[in-house]
Design a protein around this motif. Structure first.
Motif, PDB file in Angstrom:
ATOM      1  N   LYS A   2      19.759  22.890  58.320  1.00 44.73           N
ATOM      2  CA  LYS A   2      18.809  21.787  58.437  1.00 44.73           C
ATOM      3  C   LYS A   2      18.237  21.441  57.068  1.00 44.73           C
ATOM      4  CE  LYS A   2      14.806  20.050  60.965  1.00 44.73           C
ATOM      5  NZ  LYS A   2      13.784  20.309  62.009  1.00 44.73           N
ATOM      6  N   ILE A   3      18.316  20.153  56.722  1.00 40.34           N
ATOM      7  CA  ILE A   3      17.836  19.662  55.439  1.00 40.34           C
ATOM      8  C   ILE A   3      16.784  18.590  55.696  1.00 40.34           C
ATOM      9  CG2 ILE A   3      18.483  18.630  53.227  1.00 40.34           C
ATOM     10  CD1 ILE A   3      21.351  19.603  53.763  1.00 40.34           C
ATOM     11  N   VAL A   4      15.627  18.737  55.073  1.00 37.05           N
ATOM     12  CA  VAL A   4      14.503  17.840  55.313  1.00 37.05           C
ATOM     13  C   VAL A   4      14.042  17.230  53.990  1.00 37.05           C
ATOM     14  CG1 VAL A   4      12.129  17.652  56.168  1.00 37.05           C
ATOM     15  CG2 VAL A   4      13.769  19.172  57.324  1.00 37.05           C
ATOM     16  N   GLY A   5      13.818  15.932  53.990  1.00 36.98           N
ATOM     17  CA  GLY A   5      13.243  15.254  52.843  1.00 36.98           C
ATOM     18  C   GLY A   5      11.732  15.160  53.000  1.00 36.98           C
ATOM     19  N   ILE A   6      11.001  15.569  51.985  1.00 36.35           N
ATOM     20  CA  ILE A   6       9.537  15.493  52.024  1.00 36.35           C
ATOM     21  C   ILE A   6       9.063  14.643  50.846  1.00 36.35           C
ATOM     22  CG2 ILE A   6       7.360  16.765  52.021  1.00 36.35           C
ATOM     23  CD1 ILE A   6       8.814  19.164  53.150  1.00 36.35           C
ATOM     24  N   ILE A   7       8.205  13.676  51.146  1.00 30.40           N
ATOM     25  CA  ILE A   7       7.688  12.758  50.133  1.00 30.40           C
ATOM     26  C   ILE A   7       6.210  13.066  49.919  1.00 30.40           C
ATOM     27  CG2 ILE A   7       7.395  10.334  49.477  1.00 30.40           C
ATOM     28  CD1 ILE A   7       9.504   9.665  51.672  1.00 30.40           C
ATOM     29  N   ASP A  90      16.299  24.802  56.216  1.00 33.04           N
ATOM     30  CA  ASP A  90      16.973  25.625  55.213  1.00 33.04           C
ATOM     31  C   ASP A  90      16.766  25.091  53.802  1.00 33.04           C
ATOM     32  OD1 ASP A  90      18.567  27.483  57.058  1.00 33.04           O
ATOM     33  OD2 ASP A  90      19.126  25.493  57.796  1.00 33.04           O
ATOM     34  N   ILE A  91      16.786  23.767  53.669  1.00 30.94           N
ATOM     35  CA  ILE A  91      16.645  23.119  52.371  1.00 30.94           C
ATOM     36  C   ILE A  91      15.586  22.030  52.469  1.00 30.94           C
ATOM     37  CG2 ILE A  91      17.797  21.663  50.638  1.00 30.94           C
ATOM     38  CD1 ILE A  91      20.408  23.139  51.325  1.00 30.94           C
ATOM     39  N   LEU A  92      14.683  22.000  51.498  1.00 31.54           N
ATOM     40  CA  LEU A  92      13.644  20.971  51.423  1.00 31.54           C
ATOM     41  C   LEU A  92      13.853  20.184  50.140  1.00 31.54           C
ATOM     42  CD1 LEU A  92      11.770  21.343  53.873  1.00 31.54           C
ATOM     43  CD2 LEU A  92      12.341  23.593  52.945  1.00 31.54           C
ATOM     44  N   ALA A 110      21.649  15.949  44.314  1.00 29.74           N
ATOM     45  CA  ALA A 110      20.754  17.079  44.063  1.00 29.74           C
ATOM     46  C   ALA A 110      20.912  18.168  45.116  1.00 29.74           C
ATOM     47  CB  ALA A 110      19.307  16.592  44.010  1.00 29.74           C
ATOM     48  N   ILE A 111      21.239  17.790  46.340  1.00 29.98           N
ATOM     49  CA  ILE A 111      21.390  18.755  47.433  1.00 29.98           C
ATOM     50  C   ILE A 111      22.694  19.540  47.320  1.00 29.98           C
ATOM     51  CG2 ILE A 111      21.680  18.989  49.943  1.00 29.98           C
ATOM     52  CD1 ILE A 111      19.918  16.451  50.215  1.00 29.98           C
ATOM     53  N   ARG A 112      23.749  18.882  46.884  1.00 33.28           N
ATOM     54  CA  ARG A 112      25.094  19.452  46.958  1.00 33.28           C
ATOM     55  C   ARG A 112      25.236  20.832  46.313  1.00 33.28           C
ATOM     56  NH1 ARG A 112      28.365  18.825  50.677  1.00 33.28           N
ATOM     57  NH2 ARG A 112      27.742  16.618  50.669  1.00 33.28           N
TER      58      ARG A 112
END
Length: 249
Positions: A2-7, A90-92, A110-112
Motif C-alpha cells: 500500500k502506497i499513500v500520498g500525503i500533502i 508500506d510507503i508514504l 521517486a517511489i520506484r
C-alpha cells in the motif's frame, strides 16, 4: 503493497500566508496539488495533512481526504509521520503542497527505488542545473550521488567544487551539476524512526533535514528526472503559476 500520498499543508507560511487556499483559476491551490496526486497510478490513497481548519474545510468541499495534525510540528516530515502512525501503509510519499503542476510521473519516479531495492529508505529526485545563477543560489539545494544513484551529499553550496584553472574560467561547463527536488518517498518504518531522531550537525549547518538520514547511515536513492515543476513559494511565484494556467486554457 500500500502506497499513500500525503500533502502537508499549513496556512501560516512565512513568505506567503494562506497560499494553499489562494484561488488558481477557480480552484484553491491545494485542490490542484491534490488532483495531480490522484493521477498517480501507484497511490491507493491521497491525504492532506494540515493544522488549519480552513484548509481542512476546503479539502472536504472538493471531496478530498483531510487529516488534522498538531500545530507544533517543525517540518512537513513531522506532520507526515503523525498521519503515518494512523495508517496501515508500506510507503508514504511527501507531495509538496505548493507544487500545483507536479507531474504524476515524477512522483512515480521517486517511489520506484523503494519497490526495486529493500535497502533504500528514501526515494527522491534530481534535475540538471542549467544556469550559473541557479547553481550559485543558496535556495536551490544541490545534490551529488554515486554512479548508481545513491546520495552522497546535499548542500546549498555548489557541489562538487571543481579544482584548478578550469573552474575559475568556466566552472559551470566543467561539470554536470544537479539540483535536488524536494519530493520524498519513505518506507513507513523508516519515517517513524526518522521523526524521532535528534537533529544532526550537518543538518543544522545546512538547514536540510535529509542530511539527518545520511548522517545516521540510511540509504537515499536519487533518480534523475527530466520533468520540470513550478513551485509556489511567494506571491510572485503565484503570478507566474497563474500565467501558466492562462496560457494552457
Amino acid at each position: 503493497m500500500k502506497i499513500v500520498g500525503i500533502i502537508p499543508a499549513r496556512y501560516n507560511s512565512v513568505r506567503f500566508p494562506g497560499k494553499p487556499l489562494v484561488d488558481m483559476a477557480g480552484k484553491p491551490m491545494i485542490q490542484r496539488v491534490y488532483e495531480q496526486a490522484q493521477k498517480v497510478a501507484l497511490f491507493q490513497q491521497v491525504i492532506v495533512a494540515t493544522d488549519d481548519e480552513r484548509i481542512e474545510a476546503a479539502v472536504k468541499r472538493f471531496g478530498g481526504d483531510a487529516r488534522m495534525t498538531a500545530k507544533t510540528h517543525q517540518s512537513g516530515t513531522d506532520r507526515l509521520a503523525e498521519v503515518a502512525r494512523q495508517l496501515d501503509a508500506d510507503i508514504l510519499v511527501n507531495v509538496q503542497g505548493d507544487e500545483p503542476f507536479i507531474a504524476p510521473e515524477m512522483i512515480e519516479q521517486a517511489i520506484r527505488p523503494l519497490l526495486d531495492d529493500p535497502a533504500v529508505a528514501i526515494g527522491t529526485l534530481k534535475h540538471h542545473i542549467k544556469t550559473p545563477d541557479e547553481l550559485l543560489n543558496p535556495n536551490v539545494v544541490k545534490v551529488i550521488t554515486t554512479p548508481t544513484g545513491r546520495a552522497i551529499y546535499f548542500s546549498r553550496s555548489p557541489i562538487p567544487f571543481i579544482k584548478g584553472k578550469e573552474m575559475r574560467q568556466d566552472g559551470f561547463a566543467a561539470f554536470t551539476f544537479y539540483r535536488h527536488i524536494g519530493l520524498y518517498a519513505y518506507r513507513r518504518d523508516f519515517l517513524l524512526t526518522f521523526a524521532s531522531l535528534p537533529q544532526t550537525p550537518l543538518e543544522m549547518a545546512e538547514g536540510l533535514e535529509q542530511l539527518r538520514a545520511l548522517e545516521h547511515g540510511y540509504v537515499i536513492h536519487v533518480v534523475e528526472t527530466h520533468h520540470e515543476s513550478l513551485g509556489v513559494d511567494t506571491p510572485e511565484d503565484m503570478e507566474r503559476a497563474l500565467a501558466v494556467l492562462r496560457g494552457s486554457s
